[in-house]
Design an enzyme around this catalytic site. Structure first.
Site, PDB file in Angstrom:
ATOM      1  N   GLU A  59       0.347   5.131   0.747  1.00 11.03           N
ATOM      2  CA  GLU A  59      -0.601   6.131   1.259  1.00 11.03           C
ATOM      3  C   GLU A  59      -0.210   7.531   0.806  1.00 11.03           C
ATOM      4  OE1 GLU A  59      -0.997   5.408   5.499  1.00 11.03           O
ATOM      5  OE2 GLU A  59      -2.247   3.656   5.075  1.00 11.03           O
ATOM      6  N   CYS A  95      -4.162   0.784  -2.580  1.00 10.84           N
ATOM      7  CA  CYS A  95      -4.005  -0.479  -1.846  1.00 10.84           C
ATOM      8  C   CYS A  95      -2.928  -1.348  -2.488  1.00 10.84           C
ATOM      9  CB  CYS A  95      -5.311  -1.266  -1.861  1.00 10.84           C
ATOM     10  SG  CYS A  95      -6.648  -0.501  -0.942  1.00 10.84           S
ATOM     11  N   GLU A 118      -3.022  -4.449  -3.317  1.00  9.11           N
ATOM     12  CA  GLU A 118      -3.522  -5.301  -4.402  1.00  9.11           C
ATOM     13  C   GLU A 118      -3.510  -4.560  -5.729  1.00  9.11           C
ATOM     14  OE1 GLU A 118      -4.793  -4.717  -1.421  1.00  9.11           O
ATOM     15  OE2 GLU A 118      -6.225  -6.248  -0.805  1.00  9.11           O
ATOM     16  N   ASN A 134       0.840  -1.201   0.000  1.00  6.31           N
ATOM     17  CA  ASN A 134       0.000   0.000   0.000  1.00  6.31           C
ATOM     18  C   ASN A 134       0.875   1.250   0.000  1.00  6.31           C
ATOM     19  OD1 ASN A 134       0.555  -0.919   2.664  1.00  6.31           O
ATOM     20  ND2 ASN A 134      -1.130   0.259   3.522  1.00  6.31           N
ATOM     21  N   CYS A 154     -10.572  -4.554  -0.359  1.00  2.81           N
ATOM     22  CA  CYS A 154     -11.678  -3.590  -0.321  1.00  2.81           C
ATOM     23  C   CYS A 154     -12.517  -3.725  -1.598  1.00  2.81           C
ATOM     24  CB  CYS A 154     -11.125  -2.173  -0.177  1.00  2.81           C
ATOM     25  SG  CYS A 154     -10.406  -1.519  -1.697  1.00  2.81           S
ATOM     26  N   CYS A 196     -10.738  -2.768  -4.877  1.00  2.00           N
ATOM     27  CA  CYS A 196      -9.780  -3.778  -5.349  1.00  2.00           C
ATOM     28  C   CYS A 196     -10.508  -4.994  -5.918  1.00  2.00           C
ATOM     29  CB  CYS A 196      -8.842  -4.200  -4.223  1.00  2.00           C
ATOM     30  SG  CYS A 196      -7.631  -2.911  -3.825  1.00  2.00           S
TER      31      CYS A 196
HETATM   32  N1  THU Z   1      -5.285  -1.565   2.403  1.00  2.00           N
HETATM   33  C1  THU Z   1      -4.688  -2.341   1.459  1.00  2.00           C
HETATM   34  O1  THU Z   1      -3.599  -2.034   0.964  1.00  2.00           O
HETATM   35  N2  THU Z   1      -5.332  -3.468   1.091  1.00  2.00           N
HETATM   36  C2  THU Z   1      -6.485  -3.931   1.633  1.00  2.00           C
HETATM   37  O2  THU Z   1      -6.949  -5.000   1.265  1.00  2.00           O
HETATM   38  C3  THU Z   1      -7.184  -3.140   2.642  1.00  2.00           C
HETATM   39  C4  THU Z   1      -6.572  -1.836   2.990  1.00  2.00           C
HETATM   40  C5  THU Z   1      -4.560  -0.369   2.877  1.00  2.00           C
HETATM   41  C6  THU Z   1      -5.105   0.953   2.458  1.00  2.00           C
HETATM   42  C7  THU Z   1      -4.573   1.854   3.554  1.00  2.00           C
HETATM   43  O3  THU Z   1      -3.245   2.238   3.234  1.00  2.00           O
HETATM   44  C8  THU Z   1      -4.508   0.969   4.788  1.00  2.00           C
HETATM   45  O4  THU Z   1      -4.558  -0.357   4.299  1.00  2.00           O
HETATM   46  C9  THU Z   1      -5.621   1.216   5.781  1.00  2.00           C
HETATM   47  O5  THU Z   1      -6.850   1.161   5.168  1.00  2.00           O
END
Ligand code: THU
Length: 128
Positions: free
Chosen positions: A44, A53, A55, A42, A86, A89
């Site tokens: 941010e 994310c 994925e 991920n 999510c 994704c």
């Molecule tokens: N996140 C992912 O990278 N993948 C997921 O399947 C769920 C959430 C990340 C997004 C964000 O950076 C952090 O997790 C909190 O939501």
């Protein structure tokens, strides 16, 4: 490649997560039909909605290298609950491979496995 090998790549990818806001580090490892594997973490952003994310990072890396047929994706976060993809994704995965497997490992080392069409049935398609 075994499920555990793919999950280990996801664990390693999570070490590169850029997650200064949530402190929730996620890694993903995406297996293509031809055996190639792309990893992602991920990424941010201070404008929180611009966060990507793990994925989708892996999927974008694969598509940008010409791969669009996926068999499995492994996801890892060091959390008690399984980190399930999510909605965004799931939709992005379904654009390419509705019957791919989605594996998710938790911090305790167990994992669950679903087919994407279990996680996102009746998906939206602009064309078939
Ligand atoms: N996140 C992912 O990278 N993948 C997921 O399947 C769920 C959430 C990340 C997004 C964000 O950076 C952090 O997790 C909190 O939501």
């Amino acid at each position: 490649m075994t499920d555990h090998e793919l999950l280990n790549l996801a664990i390693r990818a999570s070490e590169h997560a850029y997650a200064p806001y949530s402190c929730f580090k996620v890694g993903a490892a995406l297996e293509c039909e031809n055996g190639r594997v792309f990893t992602g973490c991920n990424v941010e952003n201070g404008a929180l909605g611009s966060t990507i994310c793990a994925e989708r990072v892996a999927i974008c890396k694969a598509v940008s290298e010409g791969e669009t047929k996926f068999t499995r994706i492994a996801i890892y976060a060091d959390s008690a609950d399984y980190c399930m993809p999510c909605g965004t994704c799931r939709q992005v995965m379904s654009e390419f491979s509705q019957d791919m497997e989605v594996l998710s490992a938790n911090g305790a080392g167990s994992y669950v496995s679903y087919r994407l069409d279990q996680l996102l049935p009746h998906t939206f398609k602009l064309r078939s």
